[in-house]
Design a protein around this motif. Structure first.
Motif, short mmCIF file in Angstrom:
data_model
loop_
_atom_site.label_atom_id
_atom_site.label_comp_id
_atom_site.label_asym_id
_atom_site.label_seq_id
_atom_site.Cartn_x
_atom_site.Cartn_y
_atom_site.Cartn_z
N ALA A 68 9.41 37.07 -16.82
CA ALA A 68 8.55 37.22 -15.66
C ALA A 68 7.08 37.03 -16.04
N ALA A 69 6.30 36.56 -15.09
CA ALA A 69 4.88 36.34 -15.34
C ALA A 69 4.18 37.68 -15.57
N PRO A 70 3.35 37.80 -16.63
CA PRO A 70 2.65 39.07 -16.87
C PRO A 70 1.59 39.32 -15.81
N LEU A 71 1.51 40.55 -15.34
CA LEU A 71 0.56 40.92 -14.30
C LEU A 71 -0.39 41.99 -14.82
N GLY A 72 -1.67 41.80 -14.58
CA GLY A 72 -2.65 42.81 -14.95
C GLY A 72 -3.03 43.65 -13.75
N TYR A 73 -4.19 44.28 -13.84
CA TYR A 73 -4.68 45.09 -12.73
C TYR A 73 -5.34 44.18 -11.68
N PRO A 74 -5.56 44.71 -10.49
CA PRO A 74 -6.30 43.92 -9.48
C PRO A 74 -7.67 43.52 -10.02
N ALA A 75 -8.14 42.36 -9.59
CA ALA A 75 -9.42 41.83 -10.08
C ALA A 75 -10.55 42.81 -9.82
N ASP A 76 -11.36 43.03 -10.86
CA ASP A 76 -12.47 43.95 -10.76
C ASP A 76 -13.71 43.29 -11.38
N PRO A 77 -14.62 42.76 -10.57
CA PRO A 77 -15.77 42.04 -11.12
C PRO A 77 -16.72 42.91 -11.92
N THR A 78 -16.61 44.24 -11.79
CA THR A 78 -17.51 45.13 -12.53
C THR A 78 -16.96 45.52 -13.89
N ASN A 79 -15.75 45.08 -14.21
CA ASN A 79 -15.14 45.41 -15.50
C ASN A 79 -15.66 44.46 -16.56
N THR A 80 -16.63 44.92 -17.34
CA THR A 80 -17.24 44.06 -18.36
C THR A 80 -16.39 43.92 -19.62
N GLN A 81 -15.32 44.70 -19.74
CA GLN A 81 -14.48 44.63 -20.93
C GLN A 81 -13.37 43.59 -20.79
N PHE A 82 -13.17 43.08 -19.58
CA PHE A 82 -12.07 42.12 -19.36
C PHE A 82 -12.43 40.76 -19.94
N ILE A 83 -11.49 40.16 -20.67
CA ILE A 83 -11.68 38.83 -21.25
C ILE A 83 -10.81 37.85 -20.48
N PRO A 84 -11.39 36.98 -19.66
CA PRO A 84 -10.56 36.03 -18.88
C PRO A 84 -9.96 34.97 -19.80
N MET A 85 -8.68 34.67 -19.56
CA MET A 85 -8.00 33.66 -20.35
C MET A 85 -7.14 32.80 -19.42
N PRO A 86 -7.17 31.47 -19.59
CA PRO A 86 -6.31 30.61 -18.77
C PRO A 86 -4.89 30.59 -19.31
N ASP A 87 -4.00 29.89 -18.63
CA ASP A 87 -2.64 29.71 -19.13
C ASP A 87 -2.67 28.90 -20.42
N TRP A 88 -1.59 29.01 -21.19
CA TRP A 88 -1.59 28.43 -22.54
C TRP A 88 -1.83 26.92 -22.53
N TYR A 89 -1.36 26.23 -21.49
CA TYR A 89 -1.50 24.77 -21.48
C TYR A 89 -2.93 24.33 -21.13
N PHE A 90 -3.83 25.28 -20.79
CA PHE A 90 -5.23 24.95 -20.57
C PHE A 90 -6.14 25.54 -21.65
N LEU A 91 -5.54 26.12 -22.69
CA LEU A 91 -6.36 26.73 -23.74
C LEU A 91 -7.22 25.70 -24.46
N PHE A 92 -6.71 24.49 -24.63
CA PHE A 92 -7.50 23.48 -25.36
C PHE A 92 -8.76 23.12 -24.58
N MET A 93 -8.66 23.02 -23.27
CA MET A 93 -9.85 22.73 -22.46
C MET A 93 -10.78 23.94 -22.41
N TYR A 94 -10.20 25.14 -22.39
CA TYR A 94 -11.00 26.38 -22.40
C TYR A 94 -11.83 26.46 -23.68
N GLN A 95 -11.21 26.12 -24.81
CA GLN A 95 -11.92 26.14 -26.08
C GLN A 95 -12.97 25.03 -26.15
N LEU A 96 -12.64 23.88 -25.60
CA LEU A 96 -13.59 22.76 -25.62
C LEU A 96 -14.88 23.12 -24.89
N LEU A 97 -14.77 23.86 -23.79
CA LEU A 97 -15.95 24.22 -23.01
C LEU A 97 -16.76 25.33 -23.65
#
Length: 297
Positions: A68-97
């Motif tokens: 099953a797809a992993p689910l986190g908490y509801p989106a919280d824009p004030t949470n400065t500790q959260f590290i956004p990460m894309p799906d694995w097949y977009f990691l190369f573009m994420y790193q490139l940027l």
């Protein structure tokens, strides 16, 4: 064709609807003039490709159903500790940027230029590689593009994931989907305990804000505490940020000042940040005193 009921009437058959057996067999096409080619594209080769695609698709569907797809908490824009990460097949573009030459002032190069060159190379490949040879080591242009793409995507994906793991370890952060799953298992364990019935314990009423009209409350509204603990001092339980209501029962004024200077847990020190926002040392001390008076009544 009969026109009456006489038994001796001559019958003439017009046409024949029976399917005749072909007397000649199909002769396979000779591909000796095309090195590496041994069969027609339609339907032989296309059918094989379709079968391979079906097997791969069934495998992907099986993985999707079993994990099953992993689910986190509801989106919280004030949470400065959260590290956004894309799906694995977009990691190369994420790193490139992340690199300086594809971000900030060069973001157009990273989002339009580099992908445009990559897709443009794919579009031009059939026109640049027009030989009849099918062996990869005799197709330098197509093979170079393929290996370059595979190496680049693999390298950027591995580097992106390694940086993510190092950042989690450095900041002592547990990913939200893992933390949520642990909480779910913990709740299941407590619901079947001595209380029985799986009933949830009644929620405790939050303590009221002490001295909300105190001038220190205005200092709090200008401090960095507001972004995480909220204007109502209730914190964010979903992100493990505690409420400041009742914090005076846990920490004294000096201890709160120490937390502002040195931080606690995953929260770094906020003294310099508050000074940068325009607070004076006297105001920070006044704020700590006000927080120490936040006790349950």
């Amino acid at each position: 064709m009969a026109h009456g009921h006489k038994s001796d009437e001559k019958i003439v058959y017009v046409g024949d609807s029976r399917v005749r057996v072909k007397s000649t067999k199909l002769t396979p096409q000779d591909f000796s003039a095309y090195p590496g080619k041994s069969e027609v594209f339609v339907p032989n080769f296309l059918l094989k490709e379709w079968m391979v695609g079906v097997v791969v698709l069934v495998g992907i569907l099986a993985l999707t159903v079993s994990h099953a797809a992993p689910l986190g908490y509801p989106a919280d824009p004030t949470n400065t500790q959260f590290i956004p990460m894309p799906d694995w097949y977009f990691l190369f573009m994420y790193q490139l940027l992340k690199y300086p030459y594809t971000s900030e002032n060069f973001v157009v190069l990273g989002t339009v230029g580099v992908p445009g060159i990559a897709f443009g190379a794919l579009l031009l490949a059939p026109f640049l590689d027009t030989g009849k040879e099918r062996r990869f080591y005799k197709r330098p242009i197509a093979s170079a593009l393929m290996f370059l793409s595979l190496i680049a995507c693999t390298y950027l994906t591995v580097v992106s994931w390694s940086h993510y793991q190092a950042e989690l370890k450095e900041k002592n952060i547990i990913p939200e989907h893992i933390k949520r799953e642990e909480e779910m298992h913990a709740n299941k364990g407590t619901s079947g305990g001595a209380g029985g019935g799986g009933a949830k314990p009644p929620a405790q009423q939050a303590a009221a804000i002490v001295a909300p009209d105190d001038p220190a409350a205005q200092i709090y509204a200008k401090s960095t505490c507001l972004s995480c603990h909220g204007g109502d001092l209730k914190g964010m339980p979903s992100a493990k940020i505690p409420a400041l209501r009742g914090v005076g029962d846990l920490h004294s004024k000096d201890e709160i000042l120490g937390i502002i200077h040195n931080g606690i847990g995953q929260m770094p020190g906020q003294y310099d940040a508050n000074i940068g926002k325009g607070l004076t040392p006297a105001e920070i001390e006044q704020l700590a005193d006000w927080l120490s008076r936040q006790k349950k009544q």
